[in-house]
Design a protein around this motif. Sequence first.
Motif, short mmCIF file in Angstrom:
data_model
loop_
_atom_site.label_atom_id
_atom_site.label_comp_id
_atom_site.label_asym_id
_atom_site.label_seq_id
_atom_site.Cartn_x
_atom_site.Cartn_y
_atom_site.Cartn_z
N UNK A 485 4.44 9.35 13.59
CA UNK A 485 4.57 9.49 12.19
C UNK A 485 5.15 8.27 11.39
N UNK A 486 5.94 7.16 12.56
CA UNK A 486 6.54 6.12 11.44
C UNK A 486 5.35 4.96 11.58
N UNK A 487 4.76 4.92 10.52
CA UNK A 487 3.95 4.09 10.29
C UNK A 487 5.19 2.77 9.30
N UNK A 488 4.47 1.69 10.31
CA UNK A 488 5.71 0.60 9.63
C UNK A 488 5.13 -0.58 9.99
N UNK A 489 4.62 -1.88 8.63
CA UNK A 489 4.84 -3.38 8.85
C UNK A 489 3.24 -3.68 9.15
N UNK A 490 2.12 -2.20 8.80
CA UNK A 490 0.89 -2.11 9.46
C UNK A 490 -0.51 -1.76 7.91
N UNK A 491 0.43 -1.15 7.12
CA UNK A 491 -0.87 -0.59 5.83
C UNK A 491 -1.09 -2.37 5.48
N UNK A 492 -2.15 -2.42 4.21
CA UNK A 492 -2.82 -3.75 3.73
C UNK A 492 -2.81 -3.02 2.18
N UNK A 493 -2.55 -3.90 1.76
CA UNK A 493 -3.19 -3.54 -0.26
C UNK A 493 -4.42 -4.69 -0.38
N UNK A 494 -5.48 -3.95 -0.62
CA UNK A 494 -6.79 -5.21 -0.61
C UNK A 494 -7.01 -5.66 -2.12
N UNK A 495 -7.62 -6.62 -2.39
CA UNK A 495 -8.64 -7.31 -2.85
C UNK A 495 -10.27 -6.14 -3.01
N UNK A 496 -11.19 -6.91 -3.86
CA UNK A 496 -12.55 -6.36 -4.47
C UNK A 496 -12.95 -7.20 -3.75
N UNK A 497 -12.96 -7.28 -2.07
CA UNK A 497 -14.02 -8.01 -1.35
C UNK A 497 -15.41 -7.99 -1.86
N UNK A 498 -16.57 -7.04 -2.01
CA UNK A 498 -17.15 -7.61 -2.36
C UNK A 498 -16.69 -8.98 -3.85
N UNK A 499 -16.50 -8.69 -5.12
CA UNK A 499 -15.94 -9.33 -6.27
C UNK A 499 -15.58 -10.92 -5.17
N UNK A 500 -14.46 -11.09 -4.68
CA UNK A 500 -14.09 -12.48 -4.15
C UNK A 500 -15.80 -12.98 -3.35
N UNK A 501 -16.67 -12.12 -2.42
CA UNK A 501 -17.58 -12.74 -2.37
C UNK A 501 -18.64 -13.87 -3.38
N UNK A 502 -18.36 -13.28 -4.42
CA UNK A 502 -19.27 -13.25 -5.57
C UNK A 502 -18.60 -14.33 -6.31
N UNK A 503 -17.57 -14.36 -6.32
CA UNK A 503 -16.91 -15.85 -6.76
C UNK A 503 -16.94 -16.88 -5.77
N UNK A 504 -16.78 -16.83 -4.26
CA UNK A 504 -17.70 -17.87 -4.14
C UNK A 504 -18.57 -18.04 -4.10
N UNK A 505 -19.28 -17.60 -4.86
CA UNK A 505 -21.17 -17.74 -4.78
C UNK A 505 -21.70 -17.32 -3.97
N UNK A 506 -21.32 -16.10 -2.82
CA UNK A 506 -22.10 -15.19 -2.59
C UNK A 506 -22.81 -14.07 -3.12
N UNK A 507 -23.06 -12.73 -3.11
CA UNK A 507 -23.67 -11.77 -3.49
C UNK A 507 -23.19 -10.35 -2.82
N UNK A 508 -22.13 -9.64 -3.31
CA UNK A 508 -21.44 -8.48 -3.19
C UNK A 508 -21.51 -7.77 -3.35
N UNK A 509 -21.35 -6.42 -2.51
CA UNK A 509 -22.04 -4.82 -2.75
C UNK A 509 -20.84 -4.18 -2.54
#
Length: 548
Positions: A485-509
């Motif tokens: 119960x002492x969470x420290x240094x492990x949390x992430x705020x992530x992008x929209x990975x599906x949109x990121x893949x589409x931006x690279x020219x791939x397909x995202x879901x």
Amino acid sequence: MNNKHAGQVIVDSLSLHGVERVFVVPGESYLAVLDGLHDSSIATVVCRHEGGAAYMAEAHGKFTGQPGVAMVTRGPGAANAFVALHTAWQDAVPMVLFVGLIPVADRMRESFQEFDPNAWFGTQCKRVFVLDEAERASEVVAEAFFAARSGRPGPVVVGLPEDVIIHAVSGQLHPVLPVAEGGISLKELEALKAELLAANKPLLFIGGQRWTFEAAARLTRFAEHNSIPVVHDWRAADRVPFDSPVNCGSLGYGRTAMTLSMFEEADVLVAVGTVLSDVTTEGFTARQGHERTNILINIDTSLRGHSGAVTRHIIASPVAFAESVADLQLGRAVAWQDWLAEGRAAQVAASSLPDLSTLPATRSGTAHMGAVVGELVKLLPEDAVYSFGAGNHCVWAQRFLPTRTFPSQLSTRNGSMGYSVPAAVAASLESPERLCVVVAGDGEFMMNGQEIATAVQHGAAMLILVMDNGQYGTIRSHQEMHFPERVSGTQLANPDFASLCRAYGGHGETVASNDEAAGAVERALVAVTQDCVPALIHVITDPQHDLP
């Protein structure tokens, strides 16, 4: 060979060694080699980060058994590539890293991007060469490839001073140096047979490198004909097929209690291609007694990484061993029938996907990773290839994705993150007819996910599952054990990975509920297999319920 600059000679020597592609991040320090590649049949795969390029070379070594080749520049470029060298060193994978260096006259003057290749890489490579004589260019390539492939395979570094590789050289290319497979004498074969005939609980423990498709098939035939249970080493689960009646699982992180029990209780253990390492032995605690009968079939005369007793060491590669035993009939299958049946039943249960209806409901806006993996497993071809790096999410790939042919599993044994996407790029380029599936966590993906751009540029297609739980999950689990119960240094705020893949020219879901899984998987597979582009499924999971 007419007069050519040494950079061209290096490229010609790579062609002689059967190299079809090199993974590069360009630098002014090795322009002569890039010039040599201009008119070469060797494909130049331009990567986005030296870590990604070197990981691709390492994965190529795992996938083909032949050294993967990466090229990077001095100083920062070499530093970025180091992560893959450590992976290849600990995983015993053949690869050759070419590193551009400062001019010879500038050494020992703290020149721009200067470093000492031997000091940096000497502890994590089989050999470190520095080409100080242009005339030796072809010879050094041949020696580097021999060192990478022979005995226990591993990484080799070749330093290329930028002023040396522009010099004109003449003469013949150095021939390829053959690598010995070792062998099993009649006496050794009879001794092995005697041990197995006297056994009540024999066990084959298999893994490591120097395998081929034929060797894996022959060893499978030997094990199945004699009903000898097989346990794979960690991250080496593709030597004996997933559905084989003798496959009893894998050791290492994520292993089952039954797999460890069989490893401990076997009265005769035959290790093929691998050793009893710290991960296998639960931190040097399992199977450590001197009374153990451990027969090691290993081409490495030093048995580097082994712990525990050695009853007999047969110096042979898996190829040589499998050729010798493929048709060996012991006639004692009935004696250990129950032993095998118990191990096999436990493995079948462990590799069966959980029934979603029996799992706790996830919070709104999230899905079970099992819903996506379950839909994918229904549609997988027999020869699918899987890549994954490090993290708790890897359990989904290790346990549930069926490895039915060799090679079909690409991963790391040194806990290195950022491997999954580059490895899939390498596998897709080598075998475009096979479906490549990536299983990545959110943290793992972000370390080299930009190599999707490399995949699109060079025509590599793969299906990427990103399990997004908003944290570095493995470290969070350790944290909860030691500092609850002492969470420290492990949390992430992530992008929209599906949109990121589409931006690279791939397909995202995006999958944010269980009922979205089937459609997302079907559409993503169409994008990979028909449109031939990378496809990514962003699975938003509940951190409380994202592991099986």
